[in-house]
Design a protein around this motif. Structure first.
Motif, PDB file in Angstrom:
ATOM      1  N   GLU A  44       0.822  -1.212   0.000  1.00 53.94           N
ATOM      2  CA  GLU A  44       0.000   0.000   0.000  1.00 53.94           C
ATOM      3  C   GLU A  44       0.861   1.268   0.000  1.00 53.94           C
ATOM      4  O   GLU A  44       0.483   2.296   0.564  1.00 53.94           O
ATOM      5  CB  GLU A  44      -0.916   0.011   1.228  1.00 53.94           C
ATOM      6  CG  GLU A  44      -1.994  -1.038   1.207  1.00 53.94           C
ATOM      7  CD  GLU A  44      -3.133  -0.719   0.246  1.00 53.94           C
ATOM      8  OE1 GLU A  44      -3.067   0.343  -0.420  1.00 53.94           O
ATOM      9  OE2 GLU A  44      -4.071  -1.525   0.156  1.00 53.94           O
ATOM     10  N   ALA A  45       2.017   1.206  -0.685  1.00 58.24           N
ATOM     11  CA  ALA A  45       2.917   2.355  -0.697  1.00 58.24           C
ATOM     12  C   ALA A  45       2.250   3.614  -1.254  1.00 58.24           C
ATOM     13  O   ALA A  45       2.549   4.725  -0.811  1.00 58.24           O
ATOM     14  CB  ALA A  45       4.173   2.028  -1.503  1.00 58.24           C
ATOM     15  N   ASP A  46       1.348   3.439  -2.217  1.00 59.79           N
ATOM     16  CA  ASP A  46       0.688   4.606  -2.819  1.00 59.79           C
ATOM     17  C   ASP A  46      -0.360   5.237  -1.907  1.00 59.79           C
ATOM     18  O   ASP A  46      -0.772   6.377  -2.135  1.00 59.79           O
ATOM     19  CB  ASP A  46       0.015   4.215  -4.140  1.00 59.79           C
ATOM     20  CG  ASP A  46       1.017   3.854  -5.223  1.00 59.79           C
ATOM     21  OD1 ASP A  46       2.189   4.261  -5.104  1.00 59.79           O
ATOM     22  OD2 ASP A  46       0.630   3.154  -6.175  1.00 59.79           O
ATOM     23  N   ASN A  47      -0.792   4.498  -0.886  1.00 59.55           N
ATOM     24  CA  ASN A  47      -1.886   4.965  -0.028  1.00 59.55           C
ATOM     25  C   ASN A  47      -1.483   5.272   1.408  1.00 59.55           C
ATOM     26  O   ASN A  47      -2.135   6.087   2.072  1.00 59.55           O
ATOM     27  CB  ASN A  47      -2.993   3.904   0.018  1.00 59.55           C
ATOM     28  CG  ASN A  47      -3.855   3.886  -1.216  1.00 59.55           C
ATOM     29  OD1 ASN A  47      -4.243   4.930  -1.728  1.00 59.55           O
ATOM     30  ND2 ASN A  47      -4.149   2.698  -1.717  1.00 59.55           N
ATOM     31  N   ILE A  48      -0.451   4.603   1.913  1.00 65.20           N
ATOM     32  CA  ILE A  48      -0.235   4.576   3.358  1.00 65.20           C
ATOM     33  C   ILE A  48       0.073   5.946   3.951  1.00 65.20           C
ATOM     34  O   ILE A  48      -0.376   6.263   5.058  1.00 65.20           O
ATOM     35  CB  ILE A  48       0.858   3.549   3.737  1.00 65.20           C
ATOM     36  CG1 ILE A  48       0.877   3.327   5.244  1.00 65.20           C
ATOM     37  CG2 ILE A  48       2.217   3.962   3.193  1.00 65.20           C
ATOM     38  CD1 ILE A  48      -0.418   2.795   5.831  1.00 65.20           C
ATOM     39  N   GLU A  49       0.802   6.782   3.226  1.00 65.68           N
ATOM     40  CA  GLU A  49       1.154   8.082   3.794  1.00 65.68           C
ATOM     41  C   GLU A  49      -0.076   8.963   3.994  1.00 65.68           C
ATOM     42  O   GLU A  49      -0.244   9.565   5.071  1.00 65.68           O
ATOM     43  CB  GLU A  49       2.187   8.773   2.899  1.00 65.68           C
ATOM     44  CG  GLU A  49       3.552   8.093   2.946  1.00 65.68           C
ATOM     45  CD  GLU A  49       4.508   8.638   1.907  1.00 65.68           C
ATOM     46  OE1 GLU A  49       5.698   8.789   2.241  1.00 65.68           O
ATOM     47  OE2 GLU A  49       4.062   8.916   0.771  1.00 65.68           O
ATOM     48  N   ASP A  67       1.251  -5.240   8.828  1.00 64.68           N
ATOM     49  CA  ASP A  67       1.610  -5.520   7.442  1.00 64.68           C
ATOM     50  C   ASP A  67       1.741  -7.012   7.198  1.00 64.68           C
ATOM     51  O   ASP A  67       2.356  -7.732   7.987  1.00 64.68           O
ATOM     52  CB  ASP A  67       2.918  -4.827   7.080  1.00 64.68           C
ATOM     53  CG  ASP A  67       3.226  -4.942   5.607  1.00 64.68           C
ATOM     54  OD1 ASP A  67       2.616  -4.189   4.817  1.00 64.68           O
ATOM     55  OD2 ASP A  67       4.052  -5.795   5.237  1.00 64.68           O
ATOM     56  N   SER A  68       1.172  -7.468   6.077  1.00 66.96           N
ATOM     57  CA  SER A  68       1.163  -8.899   5.787  1.00 66.96           C
ATOM     58  C   SER A  68       2.136  -9.304   4.678  1.00 66.96           C
ATOM     59  O   SER A  68       1.867 -10.207   3.899  1.00 66.96           O
ATOM     60  CB  SER A  68      -0.260  -9.354   5.431  1.00 66.96           C
ATOM     61  OG  SER A  68      -0.792  -8.584   4.366  1.00 66.96           O
ATOM     62  N   GLY A  69       3.286  -8.622   4.635  1.00 73.45           N
ATOM     63  CA  GLY A  69       4.343  -9.036   3.713  1.00 73.45           C
ATOM     64  C   GLY A  69       4.492  -8.153   2.496  1.00 73.45           C
ATOM     65  O   GLY A  69       4.760  -8.645   1.396  1.00 73.45           O
ATOM     66  N   SER A  70       4.379  -6.856   2.667  1.00 69.65           N
ATOM     67  CA  SER A  70       4.503  -5.937   1.529  1.00 69.65           C
ATOM     68  C   SER A  70       5.865  -6.073   0.858  1.00 69.65           C
ATOM     69  O   SER A  70       6.905  -6.162   1.524  1.00 69.65           O
ATOM     70  CB  SER A  70       4.314  -4.488   1.993  1.00 69.65           C
ATOM     71  OG  SER A  70       2.984  -4.256   2.381  1.00 69.65           O
ATOM     72  N   ARG A  71       5.831  -6.032  -0.478  1.00 78.76           N
ATOM     73  CA  ARG A  71       7.073  -6.107  -1.249  1.00 78.76           C
ATOM     74  C   ARG A  71       7.496  -4.735  -1.763  1.00 78.76           C
ATOM     75  O   ARG A  71       8.575  -4.604  -2.348  1.00 78.76           O
ATOM     76  CB  ARG A  71       6.895  -7.079  -2.424  1.00 78.76           C
ATOM     77  CG  ARG A  71       6.760  -8.538  -1.982  1.00 78.76           C
ATOM     78  CD  ARG A  71       6.135  -9.401  -3.049  1.00 78.76           C
ATOM     79  NE  ARG A  71       4.726  -9.022  -3.237  1.00 78.76           N
ATOM     80  CZ  ARG A  71       3.897  -9.641  -4.071  1.00 78.76           C
ATOM     81  NH1 ARG A  71       4.320 -10.648  -4.794  1.00 78.76           N
ATOM     82  NH2 ARG A  71       2.641  -9.243  -4.184  1.00 78.76           N
ATOM     83  N   GLN A  96       2.694  -9.497  10.227  1.00 79.05           N
ATOM     84  CA  GLN A  96       1.775 -10.598  10.474  1.00 79.05           C
ATOM     85  C   GLN A  96       1.279 -11.169   9.139  1.00 79.05           C
ATOM     86  O   GLN A  96       0.571 -10.486   8.408  1.00 79.05           O
ATOM     87  CB  GLN A  96       0.581 -10.111  11.301  1.00 79.05           C
ATOM     88  CG  GLN A  96      -0.540 -11.125  11.471  1.00 79.05           C
ATOM     89  CD  GLN A  96      -0.081 -12.376  12.183  1.00 79.05           C
ATOM     90  OE1 GLN A  96       0.379 -12.308  13.320  1.00 79.05           O
ATOM     91  NE2 GLN A  96      -0.202 -13.523  11.516  1.00 79.05           N
ATOM     92  N   PRO A  97       1.639 -12.420   8.801  1.00 81.68           N
ATOM     93  CA  PRO A  97       1.055 -13.041   7.600  1.00 81.68           C
ATOM     94  C   PRO A  97      -0.462 -12.972   7.666  1.00 81.68           C
ATOM     95  O   PRO A  97      -1.058 -13.090   8.738  1.00 81.68           O
ATOM     96  CB  PRO A  97       1.570 -14.484   7.664  1.00 81.68           C
ATOM     97  CG  PRO A  97       2.842 -14.386   8.444  1.00 81.68           C
ATOM     98  CD  PRO A  97       2.598 -13.315   9.468  1.00 81.68           C
ATOM     99  N   TYR A  98      -1.083 -12.794   6.495  1.00 79.20           N
ATOM    100  CA  TYR A  98      -2.519 -12.506   6.458  1.00 79.20           C
ATOM    101  C   TYR A  98      -3.349 -13.655   7.006  1.00 79.20           C
ATOM    102  O   TYR A  98      -3.190 -14.812   6.612  1.00 79.20           O
ATOM    103  CB  TYR A  98      -2.941 -12.193   5.022  1.00 79.20           C
ATOM    104  CG  TYR A  98      -4.309 -11.575   4.930  1.00 79.20           C
ATOM    105  CD1 TYR A  98      -4.609 -10.387   5.596  1.00 79.20           C
ATOM    106  CD2 TYR A  98      -5.302 -12.175   4.163  1.00 79.20           C
ATOM    107  CE1 TYR A  98      -5.869  -9.814   5.498  1.00 79.20           C
ATOM    108  CE2 TYR A  98      -6.566 -11.603   4.059  1.00 79.20           C
ATOM    109  CZ  TYR A  98      -6.839 -10.425   4.729  1.00 79.20           C
ATOM    110  OH  TYR A  98      -8.084  -9.865   4.636  1.00 79.20           O
ATOM    111  N   LEU A  99      -4.266 -13.318   7.915  1.00 75.08           N
ATOM    112  CA  LEU A  99      -5.103 -14.294   8.615  1.00 75.08           C
ATOM    113  C   LEU A  99      -6.551 -14.294   8.143  1.00 75.08           C
ATOM    114  O   LEU A  99      -7.359 -15.081   8.632  1.00 75.08           O
ATOM    115  CB  LEU A  99      -5.081 -13.991  10.123  1.00 75.08           C
ATOM    116  CG  LEU A  99      -3.719 -13.965  10.803  1.00 75.08           C
ATOM    117  CD1 LEU A  99      -3.834 -13.374  12.203  1.00 75.08           C
ATOM    118  CD2 LEU A  99      -3.129 -15.363  10.861  1.00 75.08           C
ATOM    119  N   GLY A 100      -6.891 -13.408   7.203  1.00 72.98           N
ATOM    120  CA  GLY A 100      -8.289 -13.143   6.885  1.00 72.98           C
ATOM    121  C   GLY A 100      -8.676 -11.818   7.500  1.00 72.98           C
ATOM    122  O   GLY A 100      -8.015 -11.309   8.419  1.00 72.98           O
ATOM    123  N   ASP A 101      -9.752 -11.233   7.030  1.00 71.31           N
ATOM    124  CA  ASP A 101     -10.094  -9.849   7.371  1.00 71.31           C
ATOM    125  C   ASP A 101     -10.231  -9.610   8.878  1.00 71.31           C
ATOM    126  O   ASP A 101      -9.535  -8.771   9.456  1.00 71.31           O
ATOM    127  CB  ASP A 101     -11.383  -9.456   6.650  1.00 71.31           C
ATOM    128  CG  ASP A 101     -11.657  -7.963   6.735  1.00 71.31           C
ATOM    129  OD1 ASP A 101     -10.740  -7.182   6.452  1.00 71.31           O
ATOM    130  OD2 ASP A 101     -12.780  -7.579   7.090  1.00 71.31           O
TER     131      ASP A 101
END
Length: 262
Positions: A13-18, A35-39, A56-61
């Motif tokens: 979410e680099a384009d949105n997070i700021e 964060d679930s593993g942003s590249r 945290q690896p993604y667990l579901g919403d």
């Protein structure tokens, strides 16, 4: 005003997070990003703005959105998605709350959903009330791994809006509907034992279009109203077409990774 912890879950979410964190920082004393593993450089940008990042690896919403509140310093939590922003009205409404003494356990804001820079006011997209500010000692996100909500006992709707930049353009609106949205939904339905018949895709697609375009007055929204209704129809049609394909085609079923629904 009682101190608030702002929480965001992210993946690339680099384009949105700021913009999201700048928005939260106007009313929050603490910022947490799960964060679930942003590249991309989501994590670096979040840390540069003073956010504490939890990997945290993604667990579901629902399970993923429960991670941040559990690590929060403050009792009140304001949870936004990375593509959401507080409006001036939302900032003023939150600042006016007496969170120390309120009997309310959660507050909802209206959400303005956008395609590009265009606010879509029809198709059931507005007012789209979402519980975002809550007392983590009294309520939290449900454990649902898809479209989790906050089951508050005394929620109050604030007279203020969030902005949700959900789709960058019409191509993304249709691309998500025909791609990962319908893929995920079909796999969830199949795993739950749901089954379709030959008429299911067309019936569900037509129903989705009628609901959005006619009953939720998408016809008043011009091109965007028609596009939202059509994308809902495409999503519904493909969800059941893909479910039917999983039922009928062993080769497709064997190639499908049901462990990667989320």
């Amino acid at each position: 005003m009682a101190a608030i912890t702002g929480v965001v879950i992210t993946l690339d979410e680099a384009d949105n997070i700021e913009a999201c964190l700048h928005s939260l920082a106007r009313v929050c004393a603490e910022l947490i990003v799960v964060d679930s593993g942003s590249r991309d450089d989501t994590v670096a940008r979040a840390e540069a703005l003073g956010a504490r990042v939890i990997h945290q690896p993604y667990l579901g919403d629902g399970p993923q959105k429960r991670v941040g509140p559990a690590a929060a310093t403050h009792r009140w939590v304001l949870s936004l998605d990375a593509d959401e922003r507080l409006t001036e009205g939302a900032v003023a409404a939150i600042e006016a709350l007496d969170l120390e003494t309120t009997a309310t356990d959660a507050f909802a804001l209206r959400r303005r959903n956008f395609v590009g820079s265009r606010w879509v006011r029809h198709c059931g997209w507005y007012p789209d009330y979402c519980l975002r500010l809550f007392d983590r000692e009294r309520c939290n996100f449900s454990e649902s791994r898809q479209h989790a909500s906050i089951p508050a006992s005394q929620p109050v709707r604030l007279d203020a809006d969030l902005e949700h930049y959900s789709f960058a353009n019409l191509a993304e609106l249709f691309g998500k509907a025909s791609g990962r949205f319908s893929n995920r939904a079909a796999k969830i339905l199949y795993a739950k034992g749901k089954r379709a018949n030959a008429a299911s895709p067309a019936l569900h697609g037509a129903n989705a279009f009628m609901r959005k375009y006619v009953f939720q007055r998408g016809f008043l929204g011009g091109l965007d109203g028609m596009s939202v209704a059509l994308s809902a129809a495409v999503n519904a049609y493909l969800k059941y077409a893909k479910l039917l394909e999983l039922q009928r085609d062993a080769k497709v079923r064997e190639a499908t990774d049901f462990d990667k629904v989320w």
